[in-house]
Design a protein around this motif. Structure first.
Motif, mmCIF file in Angstrom:
data_model
loop_
_atom_site.group_PDB
_atom_site.id
_atom_site.type_symbol
_atom_site.label_atom_id
_atom_site.label_comp_id
_atom_site.label_asym_id
_atom_site.label_seq_id
_atom_site.Cartn_x
_atom_site.Cartn_y
_atom_site.Cartn_z
ATOM 1 N N THR A 1 0.856 -1.190 0.000
ATOM 2 C CA THR A 1 0.000 0.000 0.000
ATOM 3 C C THR A 1 0.891 1.238 0.000
ATOM 4 O O THR A 1 1.860 1.306 0.767
ATOM 5 N N CYS A 2 0.538 2.216 -0.843
ATOM 6 C CA CYS A 2 1.309 3.456 -0.867
ATOM 7 C C CYS A 2 0.778 4.421 0.190
ATOM 8 O O CYS A 2 -0.349 4.896 0.101
ATOM 9 N N LEU A 3 1.599 4.671 1.196
ATOM 10 C CA LEU A 3 1.234 5.598 2.281
ATOM 11 C C LEU A 3 2.150 6.832 2.228
ATOM 12 O O LEU A 3 2.674 7.289 3.230
ATOM 13 N N ALA A 4 2.323 7.363 1.015
ATOM 14 C CA ALA A 4 3.119 8.594 0.895
ATOM 15 C C ALA A 4 2.470 9.720 1.711
ATOM 16 O O ALA A 4 3.153 10.655 2.133
ATOM 17 N N ALA A 5 1.159 9.619 1.934
ATOM 18 C CA ALA A 5 0.451 10.636 2.727
ATOM 19 C C ALA A 5 0.424 10.254 4.215
ATOM 20 O O ALA A 5 -0.605 10.339 4.883
ATOM 21 N N HIS A 6 1.567 9.852 4.716
ATOM 22 C CA HIS A 6 1.683 9.504 6.145
ATOM 23 C C HIS A 6 1.883 10.772 6.961
ATOM 24 O O HIS A 6 1.522 10.848 8.137
ATOM 25 N N LEU A 7 2.509 11.767 6.297
ATOM 26 C CA LEU A 7 2.913 12.994 6.984
ATOM 27 C C LEU A 7 3.480 13.898 5.897
ATOM 28 O O LEU A 7 4.073 13.391 4.950
ATOM 29 N N LYS A 8 3.317 15.217 6.043
ATOM 30 C CA LYS A 8 4.044 16.090 5.102
ATOM 31 C C LYS A 8 5.485 16.127 5.588
ATOM 32 O O LYS A 8 5.739 16.534 6.728
ATOM 33 N N PRO A 9 6.453 15.682 4.752
ATOM 34 C CA PRO A 9 7.829 15.609 5.250
ATOM 35 C C PRO A 9 8.382 16.999 5.558
ATOM 36 O O PRO A 9 8.033 17.972 4.906
ATOM 37 N N LYS A 10 9.246 17.048 6.546
ATOM 38 C CA LYS A 10 9.781 18.340 7.003
ATOM 39 C C LYS A 10 10.599 19.039 5.935
ATOM 40 O O LYS A 10 10.768 20.248 5.971
ATOM 41 N N ASP A 11 11.126 18.262 4.971
ATOM 42 C CA ASP A 11 11.937 18.888 3.927
ATOM 43 C C ASP A 11 11.127 19.206 2.677
ATOM 44 O O ASP A 11 11.693 19.510 1.635
ATOM 45 N N PHE A 12 9.803 19.155 2.770
ATOM 46 C CA PHE A 12 8.970 19.530 1.620
ATOM 47 C C PHE A 12 8.617 20.997 1.730
ATOM 48 O O PHE A 12 8.118 21.454 2.767
ATOM 49 N N ASN A 13 8.826 21.712 0.635
ATOM 50 C CA ASN A 13 8.579 23.137 0.627
ATOM 51 C C ASN A 13 7.180 23.400 0.086
ATOM 52 O O ASN A 13 6.958 23.354 -1.111
ATOM 53 N N GLY A 14 6.224 23.635 0.980
ATOM 54 C CA GLY A 14 4.857 23.881 0.510
ATOM 55 C C GLY A 14 3.844 23.461 1.552
ATOM 56 O O GLY A 14 4.208 22.989 2.633
ATOM 57 N N THR A 15 2.584 23.660 1.202
ATOM 58 C CA THR A 15 1.498 23.352 2.142
ATOM 59 C C THR A 15 1.156 21.859 2.065
ATOM 60 O O THR A 15 1.637 21.144 1.176
ATOM 61 N N ASN A 16 0.283 21.438 2.966
ATOM 62 C CA ASN A 16 -0.238 20.065 2.911
ATOM 63 C C ASN A 16 -0.835 19.776 1.542
ATOM 64 O O ASN A 16 -0.608 18.714 0.962
ATOM 65 N N GLU A 17 -1.621 20.740 1.069
ATOM 66 C CA GLU A 17 -2.283 20.554 -0.216
ATOM 67 C C GLU A 17 -1.254 20.397 -1.338
ATOM 68 O O GLU A 17 -1.421 19.552 -2.227
ATOM 69 N N ASP A 18 -0.203 21.183 -1.275
ATOM 70 C CA ASP A 18 0.872 21.058 -2.275
ATOM 71 C C ASP A 18 1.470 19.646 -2.214
ATOM 72 O O ASP A 18 1.751 19.030 -3.241
ATOM 73 N N TYR A 19 1.695 19.181 -1.003
ATOM 74 C CA TYR A 19 2.303 17.847 -0.863
ATOM 75 C C TYR A 19 1.366 16.764 -1.405
ATOM 76 O O TYR A 19 1.805 15.848 -2.116
ATOM 77 N N LEU A 20 0.078 16.880 -1.096
ATOM 78 C CA LEU A 20 -0.880 15.878 -1.599
ATOM 79 C C LEU A 20 -0.934 15.920 -3.130
ATOM 80 O O LEU A 20 -1.030 14.878 -3.783
ATOM 81 N N ASN A 21 -0.837 17.120 -3.701
ATOM 82 C CA ASN A 21 -0.802 17.229 -5.166
ATOM 83 C C ASN A 21 0.476 16.632 -5.741
ATOM 84 O O ASN A 21 0.454 16.012 -6.811
ATOM 85 N N TYR A 22 1.568 16.815 -5.020
ATOM 86 C CA TYR A 22 2.848 16.210 -5.428
ATOM 87 C C TYR A 22 2.725 14.676 -5.448
ATOM 88 O O TYR A 22 3.198 14.010 -6.379
ATOM 89 N N ILE A 23 2.046 14.136 -4.447
ATOM 90 C CA ILE A 23 1.842 12.669 -4.443
ATOM 91 C C ILE A 23 1.032 12.261 -5.680
ATOM 92 O O ILE A 23 1.378 11.304 -6.382
#
Ligand code: NIG
Ligand code: FE
Length: 408
Positions: free
Chosen positions: A178-200
């Protein structure tokens, strides 16, 4: 074809319904039982002597030694057993008074496992994963769901899923990634939660699909992690891409269990904090409610309201949640036995929850019962009474595990 037996008791589970409460007198117990197997499937279960007398000469008869019982082997539908490092200090800090979410906010928690997992080589991680799979096989577990979620960027999420794929070539267990890339927004990601979810959605999931690395997507919806509305839109898009959905829901705060059921998730897992109205809503939906007593035991938090869920008609599965943080134990049988004592679950409800109901959460519909045309996955114990499995709370060791009709 081969016939295996005779077993003092065969617990088939074959007549049990998918949802709702169960009483122990619903359990089918075949005394002097035999299992007829053709290739990897159960051909017939019944009285050993009757099957033997009807069998053609070509049927190989395999007599088991001593007194044993047999039942479908177990399914662990929720684990995070691919990880680097160790979080024993988190455990000690929690017991010294800090909360799970506090420790996470202070740089411990999931993020520290991400750093360790990114650091370790593929070979090291694969070796650790295979060792943990071995531990689960020794409990009689033949189907294991395994999440990514300690990579949290394209490179490392794919690394994790590829390791799981490679592990599948080295173990007889069936692994469900199972892909759980949405476990947490990683601390080294530059952007909002929404940006991170879009990146996934844009960068990770298409590659997961392309590489046939997972068919399921998970997310951790929680106050300090991902919020319900951003998660809903993420999950609906993942679903549109063809992924099955599962959710870490209502672990500390309520609302996401209902959301999971609303969007047609295969399962909503945790549910320790689910409120009564949502219990009812989830119970009437097609979404499997997965209790994770290992997380309650690891954190010292309350158990999932399994009794209420079953009484309301839910499909209740029980998983180990084995992970380095909230659930370090990994012994599903011990955990399910303890959940039964606190939640007052019948033996039938527990066995269903760690066999065919858990398989259903993974979309596997011919696993978890001893029934004609089901996969011949079963486990035996050297005992004269199946009740001893839960009574011994995990300390009764299994004797033999059969996967696809073969003794492991
Ligand atoms: O199921 N709740 C979120 N995820 C895991 C914990 C993972 C971790 O702490 O590393 C869980 O409890
Ligand atoms: Fe989990």
């Amino acid at each position: 074809m081969k016939l295996i037996g005779p077993f003092k008791q065969l617990i088939t589970l074959r007549n049990l319904p998918l949802r709702g409460k169960l009483s122990d007198n619903q359990l089918e117990i075949i005394e002097n039982g035999g299992i007829l197997i053709e290739n990897d499937l159960v051909k017939k279960v019944g009285d050993f002597d009757v099957i033997a007398s009807e069998a053609k000469a070509s049927v190989e008869i395999i007599k088991i030694d001593g007194e044993q019982i047999a039942l479908p082997s177990f399914v662990d539908s929720h684990t995070h057993i691919l990880f680097g490092g160790n979080r024993s200090n988190d455990f000690a800090m929690r017991n010294a008074g800090k909360s799970y979410l506090q420790i996470a906010e202070q740089g411990g928690g999931i993020w520290s496992s991400v750093l360790h997992t990114r650091e370790e080589s593929k070979e090291e991680l694969l070796e650790k994963l295979l060792k943990r799979i071995g531990f689960l096989l020794n409990l009689g577990i033949s189907t294991i769901e395994i999440k990514s979620g300690y990579g949290l960027n394209v490179e490392n999420e794919l690394k994790m899923l590829r390791i799981i794929k490679e592990a599948q070539t080295k173990t007889p267990a069936t692994l469900i990634p199972t892909c759980l890339a949405a476990h947490l927004k990683p601390k080294d990601f530059n952007g909002t939660n929404e940006d991170y979810l879009n990146y996934i959605l844009k960068e990770i999931l298409p590659k997961v699909k392309e590489g046939n690395l997972a068919k399921r997507v998970d997310i951790f919806i929680e106050k300090t992690v991902f919020q319900p509305e951003e998660s809903r839109s993420f999950l609906l898009k993942a679903k549109e891409m063809g992924f099955e959905i599962t959710v870490h829901a209502d672990q500390f705060t309520s609302g996401s269990g209902r959301l999971a059921a609303e969007i047609g998730a295969k399962s909503a897992d945790h549910l320790e904090a689910t409120i009564d109205e949502d219990i009812d809503f989830i119970a009437k939906s097609e979404t499997v409610a997965t209790a994770l007593p290992g997380a309650s035991l690891g954190l010292g938090e309350k158990f999932t309201p399994a009794r209420k869920l079953l009484d309301a008609g839910a499909i209740l599965a029980i998983g180990s949640d084995w992970n380095p943080g909230s659930a370090p134990m990994g012994n599903l049988i011990t955990q399910a036995s303890i959940l039964a004592t606190f939640e007052k679950l019948t033996t039938a409800e527990v066995l269903a929850g760690i066999t065919f109901r858990a398989a259903h959460a993974l979309g596997l519909n011919k696993i978890g019962k001893l029934e004609d045309n089901y996969t011949a996955n079963f486990v035996t114990f050297k005992t004269d009474n199946f009740q001893n499995i839960l009574y011994n709370q995990g300390s009764l060791k299994m004797e033999n595990l059969y996967i696809n009709g073969n003794k492991i």
